[in-house]
Design a protein around this motif. Structure first.
Motif, PDB file in Angstrom:
ATOM      1  N   THR A 108      39.193  37.788  35.665  1.00  0.00           N
ATOM      2  CA  THR A 108      38.822  38.826  35.747  1.00  0.00           C
ATOM      3  C   THR A 108      40.038  40.173  36.196  1.00  0.00           C
ATOM      4  OG1 THR A 108      36.562  38.718  36.801  1.00  0.00           O
ATOM      5  CG2 THR A 108      37.085  41.087  37.482  1.00  0.00           C
ATOM      6  N   LYS A 132      38.545  43.768  28.923  1.00  0.00           N
ATOM      7  CA  LYS A 132      38.569  42.726  30.224  1.00  0.00           C
ATOM      8  C   LYS A 132      37.151  42.005  29.905  1.00  0.00           C
ATOM      9  CE  LYS A 132      35.762  44.414  35.079  1.00  0.00           C
ATOM     10  NZ  LYS A 132      36.081  45.532  35.714  1.00  0.00           N
ATOM     11  N   GLY A 185      41.182  43.523  37.316  1.00  0.00           N
ATOM     12  CA  GLY A 185      40.657  44.827  38.204  1.00  0.00           C
ATOM     13  C   GLY A 185      41.515  46.100  37.986  1.00  0.00           C
ATOM     14  N   LEU A 212      32.457  53.911  37.959  1.00  0.00           N
ATOM     15  CA  LEU A 212      30.966  53.300  38.056  1.00  0.00           C
ATOM     16  C   LEU A 212      31.712  52.039  38.711  1.00  0.00           C
ATOM     17  CD1 LEU A 212      29.703  53.524  34.227  1.00  0.00           C
ATOM     18  CD2 LEU A 212      29.084  54.980  36.088  1.00  0.00           C
ATOM     19  N   SER A 213      30.459  51.587  39.404  1.00  0.00           N
ATOM     20  CA  SER A 213      30.811  50.929  40.111  1.00  0.00           C
ATOM     21  C   SER A 213      31.134  49.531  39.899  1.00  0.00           C
ATOM     22  CB  SER A 213      29.327  49.825  40.826  1.00  0.00           C
ATOM     23  OG  SER A 213      29.384  49.102  41.189  1.00  0.00           O
ATOM     24  N   GLY A 214      32.205  48.706  39.416  1.00  0.00           N
ATOM     25  CA  GLY A 214      32.865  47.857  39.250  1.00  0.00           C
ATOM     26  C   GLY A 214      34.359  48.006  38.600  1.00  0.00           C
ATOM     27  N   SER A 215      34.510  49.865  38.811  1.00  0.00           N
ATOM     28  CA  SER A 215      35.534  50.717  37.686  1.00  0.00           C
ATOM     29  C   SER A 215      36.955  49.877  38.201  1.00  0.00           C
ATOM     30  CB  SER A 215      35.293  51.284  37.277  1.00  0.00           C
ATOM     31  OG  SER A 215      35.111  52.390  38.672  1.00  0.00           O
ATOM     32  N   GLY A 216      36.752  49.467  39.150  1.00  0.00           N
ATOM     33  CA  GLY A 216      38.203  48.912  40.071  1.00  0.00           C
ATOM     34  C   GLY A 216      38.464  50.135  41.327  1.00  0.00           C
ATOM     35  N   LYS A 217      37.596  50.946  41.928  1.00  0.00           N
ATOM     36  CA  LYS A 217      37.960  51.759  42.742  1.00  0.00           C
ATOM     37  C   LYS A 217      38.344  51.933  44.328  1.00  0.00           C
ATOM     38  CE  LYS A 217      34.017  54.339  42.767  1.00  0.00           C
ATOM     39  NZ  LYS A 217      33.158  53.470  42.247  1.00  0.00           N
ATOM     40  N   SER A 218      37.793  50.498  44.328  1.00  0.00           N
ATOM     41  CA  SER A 218      38.010  49.913  45.894  1.00  0.00           C
ATOM     42  C   SER A 218      39.651  49.137  45.767  1.00  0.00           C
ATOM     43  CB  SER A 218      36.524  49.299  45.945  1.00  0.00           C
ATOM     44  OG  SER A 218      36.086  50.052  46.375  1.00  0.00           O
ATOM     45  N   THR A 219      39.799  48.661  44.813  1.00  0.00           N
ATOM     46  CA  THR A 219      40.148  47.395  44.649  1.00  0.00           C
ATOM     47  C   THR A 219      41.788  48.166  44.175  1.00  0.00           C
ATOM     48  OG1 THR A 219      39.598  46.065  43.288  1.00  0.00           O
ATOM     49  CG2 THR A 219      41.913  46.038  42.096  1.00  0.00           C
ATOM     50  N   PHE A 245      42.081  39.429  38.898  1.00  0.00           N
ATOM     51  CA  PHE A 245      41.591  37.963  39.497  1.00  0.00           C
ATOM     52  C   PHE A 245      41.793  36.922  38.893  1.00  0.00           C
ATOM     53  CE2 PHE A 245      40.526  42.099  41.529  1.00  0.00           C
ATOM     54  CZ  PHE A 245      40.905  42.015  43.029  1.00  0.00           C
TER      55      PHE A 245
HETATM   56  N1  LIG Z   1      38.489  39.019  45.304  1.00  0.00           N
HETATM   57  C1  LIG Z   1      37.776  39.053  43.822  1.00  0.00           C
HETATM   58  N2  LIG Z   1      38.245  38.394  43.165  1.00  0.00           N
HETATM   59  C2  LIG Z   1      37.699  38.146  41.957  1.00  0.00           C
HETATM   60  N3  LIG Z   1      37.270  39.600  41.095  1.00  0.00           N
HETATM   61  C3  LIG Z   1      37.233  40.585  41.930  1.00  0.00           C
HETATM   62  C4  LIG Z   1      37.225  40.858  43.326  1.00  0.00           C
HETATM   63  N4  LIG Z   1      37.745  42.097  43.701  1.00  0.00           N
HETATM   64  C5  LIG Z   1      37.369  42.366  42.446  1.00  0.00           C
HETATM   65  N5  LIG Z   1      37.344  41.770  41.340  1.00  0.00           N
HETATM   66  C6  LIG Z   1      36.135  43.066  40.373  1.00  0.00           C
HETATM   67  O1  LIG Z   1      37.259  43.571  40.152  1.00  0.00           O
HETATM   68  C7  LIG Z   1      36.385  44.543  39.233  1.00  0.00           C
HETATM   69  C8  LIG Z   1      36.722  46.163  40.370  1.00  0.00           C
HETATM   70  O2  LIG Z   1      36.675  45.797  41.518  1.00  0.00           O
HETATM   71  P1  LIG Z   1      35.964  47.049  42.446  1.00  0.00           P
HETATM   72  O3  LIG Z   1      36.699  47.502  42.817  1.00  0.00           O
HETATM   73  O4  LIG Z   1      35.351  46.560  43.923  1.00  0.00           O
HETATM   74  O5  LIG Z   1      35.197  47.917  41.703  1.00  0.00           O
HETATM   75  P2  LIG Z   1      34.930  49.673  42.161  1.00  0.00           P
HETATM   76  O6  LIG Z   1      34.784  49.387  44.077  1.00  0.00           O
HETATM   77  O7  LIG Z   1      34.651  50.403  41.316  1.00  0.00           O
HETATM   78  O8  LIG Z   1      32.917  49.045  42.601  1.00  0.00           O
HETATM   79  C9  LIG Z   1      35.256  44.209  38.949  1.00  0.00           C
HETATM   80  O9  LIG Z   1      34.412  43.894  38.137  1.00  0.00           O
HETATM   81  C10 LIG Z   1      34.800  43.041  40.339  1.00  0.00           C
HETATM   82  O10 LIG Z   1      33.633  42.062  40.063  1.00  0.00           O
END
Ligand SMILES: Nc1ncnc2c1ncn2[C@@H]1O[C@H](COP(=O)(O)OP(=O)(O)O)[C@@H](O)[C@H]1O
Ligand SMILES: [Mg+2]
Length: 417
Positions: free
Chosen positions: A42, A32, A44, A63-70, A15
């Motif tokens: 960042t 990272k 991702g 954990l939160s921020g590990s990239g699951k949703s991404t 990102f």
């Molecule tokens: N649109 C975005 N712009 C910048 N950074 C992002 C964006 N979406 C996610 N990130 C970053 O990517 C990493 C993974 O995020 P995310 O997939 O939301 O994690 P999780 O779902 O595991 O909590 C995090 O460091 C988050 O800050």
């Protein structure tokens, strides 16, 4: 082997302003934190490779921020990768035109969100029918289908209510019914149960497992909770800082965590609940196969054991001790196998959770016979092997298995989450 339904190869997501300009740093292994500090980008996801099979529940944990949703947002291309390939049913999703992509999202995958994502001004019925409306299905038909799914998730009678009138668990059932109603083959569930109270959450997990037994969807389920992952996952992938650190079945992850990060998750797990008898049992030390009691006694004396499991062609018969065989031989009124010769020892089944056989195992003087549905002896469950699973997990694997049995902790002290 069946072809994977979803195939992710060499996936990177960075990102920031100019993601491609920092790929060199990412690929040579800069962390990272370092990439962020030096470039403001960042990382991702980093070099993700995984296959998801049709009909499995595949859990992505971290954990939160590990990239699951991404990661799952790439599956239906809500996010474009910086680099890498995403194949779904042999289709390269990067090659889809915007029209094809729209169709793909409507019919192939449906999503269940953590905060339910319901439309507040629509009734429960209209929320569930929403995806069908988008698919262009006429009103009568969509209500009929929506009703069917509402009944399935246990919300009969709530059709005319609005989301705010329902509890969290009920709202998530609406979310689930809505996703199922679209008839999509793939269900994406992003922390779908994370906002629910422990008890409701556990009910939802049961319901999902039960539904899956009937529906055989492919479910990609995100969670930060290992207990949840172990409970519902056929396979689990663990993410840390955008890197996939381990992939495997629940047992593989529990028994051999790949690194400290995974081990930290594993440490808090109630392993007695997560592991089955099958994963802990040993081959039976002594199978008595002799047809007469005299031969059985000879067989036992030749072995170093003072008890064994009597098996015939019909399967497991019972546990006999050397002592009772000697008595039977001396008492010549009974030279055939008979009920009284066997010790009264409970039989356990291979797919039972250890937790359920804990009392029997601990209170028995013998290792318990493990007998399958067909009545065959599969193994024996040793008390020390059961005690062992309560000891600290070790990432060094086999070398660290000590002979000394460790004291089991109180099995009722479960982590409440
Ligand atoms: N649109 C975005 N712009 C910048 N950074 C992002 C964006 N979406 C996610 N990130 C970053 O990517 C990493 C993974 O995020 P995310 O997939 O939301 O994690 P999780 O779902 O595991 O909590 C995090 O460091 C988050 O800050
Ligand atoms: Mg997330």
């Amino acid at each position: 082997m069946t072809k994977p339904l979803i195939e992710i190869t060499g996936l990177y997501k960075v990102f920031g302003q100019a993601p491609h300009s920092v790929m060199e740093k990412v690929k040579r292994g800069d962390s990272k934190d370092k990439v962020l500090a030096e470039t403001g980008h960042t990382v991702g996801l980093k070099d993700i490779n995984l296959n998801i099979k049709q009909g499995e529940i595949f859990v992505i944990m971290g954990l939160s921020g590990s990239g699951k949703s991404t990661l799952i947002r790439h599956f239906n291309r809500l996010i474009d990768p910086t680099e890498g390939k995403i194949m779904v049913e042999g289709i390269d999703v990067m090659q889809l035109s915007s029209k094809e992509l729209e169709e793909f999202r409507r019919h192939k995958m449906s999503m269940v969100f953590q905060r339910f994502g319901l439309l507040p001004h629509r009734t429960v019925m209209d929320n569930v029918a929403y995806g069908l409306e988008i698919q262009g299905i006429e009103k009568g038909e969509r209500y009929k289908r929506a009703q069917n799914w509402l009944d399935t998730v246990g919300l009969k009678g709530y059709e005319k209510q609005y989301p705010a009138q329902l509890s969290g668990g009920q709202q998530q059932r609406v979310g689930l019914a809505r996703a199922l109603a679209t008839d999509a083959e793939i269900l994406l569930m992003d922390e779908a149960f994370s906002a629910l109270d422990p008890l409701i959450r556990s009910e939802m997990q049961d319901q999902l497992i039960e539904l899956q037994e009937k529906l055989h969807k492919t479910i990609i389920f995100i969670t930060h909770d290992l207990d949840e992952a172990l409970r519902i996952g056929d396979r689990i992938a663990i993410l840390k800082d955008g890197v996939l650190v381990q992939q495997g079945t629940p047992d593989e992850i529990l028994l051999s965590p790949a690194d400290d990060y995974v081990e930290a998750f594993v440490k808090d797990v109630n392993r007695a609940r997560a592991l089955t008898v099958e994963t802990v049992m040993q081959p039976p030390a002594l199978r008595i196969t002799a047809s007469t009691i005299e031969e059985a006694l000879q067989q036992m004396k030749r072995s170093k054991h003072d008890y064994g499991y009597h098996v015939t062609e019909e399967g497991y018969q019972g546990l006999v001790t050397q002592e009772s065989l000697i008595d039977a031989v001396e008492d010549d009124t009974c030279d055939d196998w008979h009920e009284e010769i066997y010790e009264s020892v409970p039989v356990v089944s291979p797919d039972t959770a250890i937790e359920e056989v804990l009392t029997e195992t601990i209170s028995s003087d013998y290792s318990l016979p493990v007998v399958d549905d067909e009545g065959n002896l599969q193994g024996e469950l040793e008390r020390t092997a059961v005690a062992e699973i309560f000891s600290e997990p070790s990432s060094e694997g086999e070398e660290n298995h000590s002979e000394e049995p460790k004291k089991p902790t109180d099995p009722t002290l479960d982590k409440a989450s």
